[in-house]
Design a protein around this motif. Sequence first.
Motif, PDB file in Angstrom:
ATOM      1  N   GLY A 128      20.030 -17.862 -13.788  1.00 50.04           N
ATOM      2  CA  GLY A 128      18.594 -18.095 -13.924  1.00 50.04           C
ATOM      3  C   GLY A 128      18.069 -17.933 -15.327  1.00 50.04           C
ATOM      4  O   GLY A 128      17.010 -17.332 -15.548  1.00 50.04           O
ATOM      5  N   GLY A 185      19.900 -12.925 -12.727  1.00 49.73           N
ATOM      6  CA  GLY A 185      18.829 -12.626 -13.664  1.00 49.73           C
ATOM      7  C   GLY A 185      19.216 -11.560 -14.665  1.00 49.73           C
ATOM      8  O   GLY A 185      20.185 -10.817 -14.467  1.00 49.73           O
ATOM      9  N   SER A 193      12.620 -17.373 -16.988  1.00 43.33           N
ATOM     10  CA  SER A 193      13.941 -16.915 -16.552  1.00 43.33           C
ATOM     11  C   SER A 193      13.796 -15.779 -15.549  1.00 43.33           C
ATOM     12  O   SER A 193      12.793 -15.073 -15.518  1.00 43.33           O
ATOM     13  N   ILE A 194      14.802 -15.611 -14.727  1.00 45.00           N
ATOM     14  CA  ILE A 194      14.746 -14.598 -13.673  1.00 45.00           C
ATOM     15  C   ILE A 194      14.958 -13.217 -14.281  1.00 45.00           C
ATOM     16  O   ILE A 194      15.914 -12.977 -15.010  1.00 45.00           O
ATOM     17  N   ARG A 195      14.042 -12.321 -13.974  1.00 45.56           N
ATOM     18  CA  ARG A 195      14.037 -10.991 -14.573  1.00 45.56           C
ATOM     19  C   ARG A 195      14.738  -9.991 -13.665  1.00 45.56           C
ATOM     20  O   ARG A 195      14.323  -9.755 -12.535  1.00 45.56           O
ATOM     21  N   THR A 205      11.292  -9.589 -10.331  1.00 52.48           N
ATOM     22  CA  THR A 205      12.316 -10.491  -9.815  1.00 52.48           C
ATOM     23  C   THR A 205      11.721 -11.464  -8.809  1.00 52.48           C
ATOM     24  O   THR A 205      11.986 -12.676  -8.861  1.00 52.48           O
ATOM     25  N   THR A 208       9.593 -14.266 -10.460  1.00 48.29           N
ATOM     26  CA  THR A 208      10.338 -15.304 -11.189  1.00 48.29           C
ATOM     27  C   THR A 208      11.181 -16.157 -10.236  1.00 48.29           C
ATOM     28  O   THR A 208      11.376 -17.352 -10.490  1.00 48.29           O
ATOM     29  N   GLY A 231      18.987 -12.342  -5.370  1.00 47.66           N
ATOM     30  CA  GLY A 231      19.154 -12.204  -6.809  1.00 47.66           C
ATOM     31  C   GLY A 231      20.205 -11.162  -7.121  1.00 47.66           C
ATOM     32  O   GLY A 231      20.394 -10.195  -6.366  1.00 47.66           O
TER      33      GLY A 231
END
Length: 287
Positions: A128, A185, A193-195, A205, A208, A231
């Motif tokens: 991600g 992430g 972008s995926i945190r 998360t 995102t 995730g």
Amino acid sequence: MKFVEKYPKLADVPNVGSLDDSTFSVEKVIALNPDVVIMHNWEFMWCGDATKEALIRLEQAGIPVVFVDFYMDPMTNSTKSMLLLGQILGKEQRAKDIVDFYDQHVDAVYSRLAKNAGLKPSVYIETGYNGPETYGITEGDVAWGSIVKKAGGDNIAEPLLGNTSKAISPEYLINQNPNIIILTGRNWSTPGSIRMGYTSTAADTRNTIDAYIARPGWDTINAVKNRKVYGIYHGYCFSIYNSWRWKLLRSGSIRRSSRISTDATIREYHEKFMPVEYGGTFMYSHY
């Protein structure tokens, strides 16, 4: 960053660049007069020519280079690489302790998988990093993809990618209609972008990942319709942590909790081996 807070001198470590973006400076490495240079084996896949050139110049300078592998064949080479690092750093017992802990938890997953013969969910994993507008890389029979395979899943990207990593088309993904989607992430700077990681909350998360699920056509995918989108921290892709990836995929499903069953294991690992406290978001169930 937690590690810099614990060890402020890390902020002073010289930056010699990276092979995968053509910023690696052999001159800076030579100037530091290291006893050894440690590289990842995946450098040959992503930047083979630059890696070979760097090797030649470092050898000419009399600097030995050692390669470790937690990515290309993680279930075979992760423990070997950890033991090798222990030898290089004079920490053989500590490396063995980490490997023993790893083997204990991987063996537990093997045992559980043996009881679930025949279950083979289809899985799509995406890095991600790019944000939802651009599809990120996925893996064939390497890294995340090899974990899917070892854990009894059917990696939808493997027929296309073999043992390489790259993005697949939205059309292919939607047509394959996977049962499970896993998005990775990290604390990336890329917008959207995926945190995930030490500094990210479950809300970070979730927010995102929401935009990824809203991509065109994703509402038709079984993983989304059946609420099986997850995730995982991308840093696990390059370290001994990959045993937690097994637990993520075991039995072909994940408990419906933002704190999945691996939480206690990761916490124990931190207490035994890490210099920083466990905290943040490393595993996440979106529903």
